[in-house]
Write an enzyme that holds these catalytic residues in place. Sequence first.
Site, PDB file in Angstrom:
ATOM      1  N   ARG A 135      21.966  13.583  -2.905  1.00  0.00           N
ATOM      2  CA  ARG A 135      20.821  14.487  -3.088  1.00  0.00           C
ATOM      3  C   ARG A 135      21.297  15.922  -2.976  1.00  0.00           C
ATOM      4  O   ARG A 135      21.753  16.364  -1.927  1.00  0.00           O
ATOM      5  CB  ARG A 135      19.754  14.179  -2.032  1.00  0.00           C
ATOM      6  CG  ARG A 135      18.487  15.012  -2.142  1.00  0.00           C
ATOM      7  CD  ARG A 135      17.424  14.474  -1.176  1.00  0.00           C
ATOM      8  NE  ARG A 135      16.202  15.265  -1.210  1.00  0.00           N
ATOM      9  CZ  ARG A 135      15.903  16.232  -0.341  1.00  0.00           C
ATOM     10  NH1 ARG A 135      16.763  16.521   0.648  1.00  0.00           N
ATOM     11  NH2 ARG A 135      14.779  16.894  -0.434  1.00  0.00           N
TER      12      ARG A 135
ATOM     13  N   SER B  54      10.337   7.209  -5.906  1.00  0.00           N
ATOM     14  CA  SER B  54       9.600   7.558  -4.688  1.00  0.00           C
ATOM     15  C   SER B  54       8.104   7.393  -4.936  1.00  0.00           C
ATOM     16  O   SER B  54       7.586   7.843  -5.962  1.00  0.00           O
ATOM     17  CB  SER B  54       9.871   9.013  -4.285  1.00  0.00           C
ATOM     18  OG  SER B  54      11.224   9.189  -3.946  1.00  0.00           O
TER      19      SER B  54
ATOM     20  N   LYS C  90      12.404  16.819   4.288  1.00  0.00           N
ATOM     21  CA  LYS C  90      11.665  17.125   3.070  1.00  0.00           C
ATOM     22  C   LYS C  90      10.333  17.730   3.481  1.00  0.00           C
ATOM     23  O   LYS C  90       9.397  17.018   3.823  1.00  0.00           O
ATOM     24  CB  LYS C  90      11.440  15.856   2.234  1.00  0.00           C
ATOM     25  CG  LYS C  90      12.698  15.291   1.616  1.00  0.00           C
ATOM     26  CD  LYS C  90      12.379  14.154   0.660  1.00  0.00           C
ATOM     27  CE  LYS C  90      11.705  14.676  -0.589  1.00  0.00           C
ATOM     28  NZ  LYS C  90      11.454  13.611  -1.592  1.00  0.00           N
TER      29      LYS C  90
END
Length: 219
Positions: free
Chosen positions: A42, A111, A140
């Site tokens: 990521r 997701s 996040k």
Amino acid sequence: MKFDKKKLLLYAVTDRSWLGDESLVSQVEKAIKGGAVFVQLREKKLDREHFLQEAKEVGELCKKYKVPFVVNDDVEIALASGADGVHVGQSDMEAGDVRRKLGAEKIIGVSVQTVEQAVLAQERGADYLGAGAVFPTDSKMDACEVSHETLRQICEAVDIPVIAIGGINKDNVKELSGSGICGIAVISAIFAKEDIERAARELLCAAKELFDTGAASGR
């Protein structure tokens, strides 16, 4: 693509926030040695040249350890680096479009926060779902929280594997008992720790304790 659900038991999502003097590759290797069985790269701020180079390096490492490796969001980087697949969010490319670009053999993760999103992702070709955030998380800041009841409903609504993500650590894993998940995805619970290998090992033990007893299945 069909793959063993055990390959999702401990899913590590990278974050360079805690690199210090280390390379991301060395941190990922420690996570794998500790028990991570799936890796997602990521990167939100890295330029594309370095992102691609990093994806190739992490991909080679994962291939060495026979650990599935996907790239977050970026289908082009996933293709160029030879990654096993890609993981996309609700604001990224839709799963059906990703499948058309990647082909039938690559892994696609999506997701989700609702049952409707989960069902649609499965219909469009997702191989697994990441549901969350199941606990408050700093990794996040824009993550929407998913209640444990919604998590259970998501797992019941689809036939593909579902992993939980968001604020999970070795101490709260047991709270996911009865949800129906087949694994946990973590970021800071591994990569923010001073001893990454030990952190991964402890998380794997906690996850195994939950899943070996069937407590996570809820069935």
